[in-house]
Design a protein around this motif. Structure first.
Motif, short mmCIF file in Angstrom:
data_model
loop_
_atom_site.label_atom_id
_atom_site.label_comp_id
_atom_site.label_asym_id
_atom_site.label_seq_id
_atom_site.Cartn_x
_atom_site.Cartn_y
_atom_site.Cartn_z
N ARG A 197 46.68 38.81 34.58
CA ARG A 197 47.23 37.45 34.48
C ARG A 197 46.52 36.50 35.47
O ARG A 197 47.11 35.61 36.05
CB ARG A 197 48.75 37.44 34.68
CG ARG A 197 49.45 38.13 33.49
CD ARG A 197 50.92 37.82 33.41
NE ARG A 197 51.27 36.42 33.46
CZ ARG A 197 51.35 35.60 32.40
NH1 ARG A 197 51.08 36.05 31.20
NH2 ARG A 197 51.70 34.34 32.56
N MET A 198 45.21 36.78 35.66
CA MET A 198 44.39 35.90 36.51
C MET A 198 43.17 35.48 35.72
O MET A 198 42.69 36.22 34.87
CB MET A 198 43.85 36.68 37.72
CG MET A 198 44.86 37.05 38.73
SD MET A 198 43.93 37.76 40.11
CE MET A 198 45.18 38.69 40.87
N CYS A 199 42.65 34.31 36.07
CA CYS A 199 41.38 33.88 35.48
C CYS A 199 40.38 33.59 36.59
O CYS A 199 40.67 32.83 37.51
CB CYS A 199 41.59 32.62 34.63
SG CYS A 199 40.05 31.99 33.95
N MET A 200 39.24 34.24 36.52
CA MET A 200 38.16 33.98 37.47
C MET A 200 37.28 32.88 36.90
O MET A 200 36.77 33.01 35.79
CB MET A 200 37.35 35.27 37.69
CG MET A 200 36.13 35.10 38.57
SD MET A 200 36.59 34.79 40.31
CE MET A 200 35.12 33.92 40.88
N VAL A 201 37.11 31.82 37.67
CA VAL A 201 36.28 30.69 37.24
C VAL A 201 35.03 30.67 38.11
O VAL A 201 35.13 30.57 39.35
CB VAL A 201 37.04 29.35 37.42
CG1 VAL A 201 36.21 28.19 36.86
CG2 VAL A 201 38.41 29.41 36.78
N GLY A 202 33.85 30.78 37.53
CA GLY A 202 32.64 30.81 38.35
C GLY A 202 31.44 30.25 37.61
O GLY A 202 31.49 29.98 36.40
N ASP A 203 30.36 30.05 38.36
CA ASP A 203 29.14 29.50 37.76
C ASP A 203 28.02 30.54 37.68
O ASP A 203 26.96 30.24 37.16
CB ASP A 203 28.64 28.29 38.57
CG ASP A 203 28.09 28.68 39.92
OD1 ASP A 203 28.69 29.55 40.58
OD2 ASP A 203 27.04 28.13 40.32
N ARG A 204 28.25 31.73 38.24
CA ARG A 204 27.16 32.71 38.24
C ARG A 204 27.60 33.96 37.46
O ARG A 204 28.66 34.52 37.75
CB ARG A 204 26.83 33.07 39.70
CG ARG A 204 25.56 33.81 39.82
CD ARG A 204 25.03 33.85 41.27
NE ARG A 204 23.62 34.01 41.15
CZ ARG A 204 22.70 33.25 41.72
NH1 ARG A 204 23.03 32.30 42.53
NH2 ARG A 204 21.44 33.47 41.50
N LEU A 205 26.79 34.37 36.53
CA LEU A 205 27.16 35.51 35.67
C LEU A 205 27.20 36.81 36.45
O LEU A 205 28.15 37.58 36.34
CB LEU A 205 26.16 35.62 34.51
CG LEU A 205 26.18 34.44 33.52
CD1 LEU A 205 24.92 34.43 32.66
CD2 LEU A 205 27.43 34.52 32.64
N ASP A 206 26.16 37.07 37.26
CA ASP A 206 26.03 38.41 37.88
C ASP A 206 26.88 38.58 39.14
O ASP A 206 26.89 39.66 39.73
CB ASP A 206 24.56 38.75 38.15
CG ASP A 206 23.90 37.76 39.11
OD1 ASP A 206 24.57 36.80 39.54
OD2 ASP A 206 22.71 37.95 39.42
N THR A 207 27.57 37.52 39.57
CA THR A 207 28.51 37.68 40.69
C THR A 207 29.93 37.35 40.20
O THR A 207 30.76 38.25 40.06
CB THR A 207 28.14 36.77 41.89
OG1 THR A 207 28.03 35.42 41.45
CG2 THR A 207 26.85 37.23 42.54
N ASP A 208 30.18 36.10 39.86
CA ASP A 208 31.54 35.66 39.53
C ASP A 208 32.09 36.30 38.26
O ASP A 208 33.20 36.84 38.26
CB ASP A 208 31.57 34.13 39.33
CG ASP A 208 31.00 33.41 40.52
OD1 ASP A 208 31.29 33.84 41.64
OD2 ASP A 208 30.26 32.42 40.31
N ILE A 209 31.34 36.16 37.19
CA ILE A 209 31.86 36.64 35.90
C ILE A 209 31.97 38.17 35.93
O ILE A 209 32.96 38.74 35.49
CB ILE A 209 30.99 36.12 34.72
CG1 ILE A 209 30.99 34.57 34.73
CG2 ILE A 209 31.50 36.67 33.38
CD1 ILE A 209 32.36 33.89 34.72
N LEU A 210 30.98 38.82 36.53
CA LEU A 210 31.04 40.27 36.65
C LEU A 210 32.21 40.70 37.53
O LEU A 210 32.91 41.68 37.23
CB LEU A 210 29.71 40.78 37.23
CG LEU A 210 29.27 42.17 36.83
CD1 LEU A 210 29.29 42.36 35.33
CD2 LEU A 210 27.86 42.45 37.37
#
Ligand code: PLP
Ligand code: CA
Length: 302
Positions: A242-255
């Motif tokens: 029930r959390m959403c990670m919001v980021g601009d970098r695929l290999d750090t934030d989204i991963l």
């Protein structure tokens, strides 16, 4: 692209995302600010999400500042964020030592800046190195013998704007001559916004230098490692689904979001471009993507 696995954030997707989560984890650089410049619409977005009852947490890989120093930066940008809501890779490095019962009798050699030193001191650890060692130089004369403190039991490498050959040798000797010495990287970002207008070599470049010298891989405590999530979950009563990670970098934030079971939203206000997201060679696919966090405000009010 018709078959692209990531969905563009529509009004319907935004509503269903907000309904399905209790917390938003925001990456900082490229999402909240760029260097020292606030990204447009961030205050309005954070206000709206807070009014909707969402918990907001901030997670940055930038190790140059401590949590306390970051709360000052947020305040200077006009954002009310508490120290406890900020999770930095500098804090993660100190918490990693604490969790692994690192003896306060041993020392930590730091290739990095004041943020790491401050978090280590707050956690009760003794450290060496930091920006001070940027003034030191090695004179490579015949018969020169480089002395290092044998009580160093851990080396932490983060971004260090005074990175030099002295530090590389110090860190390498500690790791090479003491097989039990921990080798910790705050993060491995290839680049970072050291200034608002340009990207600069990131901590990953300095980690690579030490790693190459000692022929060992470090323990990474920042994103995409899930290490910080455990602290987040201990601090707040939240579930990763029930959390959403919001980021601009695929290999750090989204991963990081995907590694820990969060929903993921990529924003194109930072380092990742739409062609990079959609490139056939990219295999990290956020659930959703949009231009910037401010889009949430427009979409949720439709
Ligand atoms: N490390 C350094 C030194 C940086 O300058 C940056 C961004 O400016 C980052 C890491 C990435 O930070 P974040 O995780 O907030 O995007
Ligand atoms: Ca970022």
């Amino acid at each position: 692209l018709p078959n692209h696995p990531s969905g563009f954030l529509t009004a319907e997707a935004a509503r269903s995302l907000v309904d399905s989560v209790d917390a938003f984890l925001f990456d900082c650089d490229g999402v909240i600010w760029k260097g020292d410049k606030l990204i447009e619409g961030v205050p309005e977005t954070l206000d709206l999400l807070r009014k909707m009852g969402k918990k907001l947490v901030f997670v940055t890989n930038n190790s140059r500042k401590s949590r306390r120093q970051y709360s000052k930066k947020f305040r200077a940008l006009g954002l009310e964020v508490m120290e406890e809501e900020i999770f930095t890779s500098s804090f993660a490095a100190a918490m990693f030592l604490k969790l692994n019962d690192f003896s306060p009798e041993k020392k930590v050699y730091v290739v990095g800046e004041d943020g790491i030193l401050e978090e280590l001191k707050l956690a009760g650890f003794k450290c060496l190195g930091g920006l001070e060692d940027g003034k030191k130089n090695i004179l490579l004369e015949a018969n020169f013998y480089f002395e290092h403190d044998k009580s160093v039991g851990a080396v932490i490498v983060g971004l260090d704007q005074y990175f030099n050959y002295y530090k590389m040798q110090y860190a390498s000797l500690c790791i090479r001559e003491n097989p039990g010495c921990l080798f910790i990287a705050t993060n491995r970002d290839p680049t970072g916004h050291m200034t608002s207008s340009q990207e600069w070599p990131g901590a990953g470049t300095m980690v690579a230098a030490v790693s190459c010298s000692v022929q060992k891989e470090p323990i990474v405590v920042g994103k995409p490692s899930s290490f910080l999530m455990d602290f987040l979950l201990k601090s707040f009563n939240l579930e990763t689904s029930r959390m959403c990670m919001v980021g601009d970098r695929l290999d750090t934030d989204i991963l990081f979001g995907q590694n820990t079971g969060c929903k993921t939203l990529l924003v194109l206000s930072g380092v990742t471009t739409l062609p990079e997201l959609q490139d056939a060679s990219n295999n990290i696919h956020p659930d959703l993507y949009t231009n910037s966090v401010y889009d949430l405000v427009g979409l949720l009010q439709q």
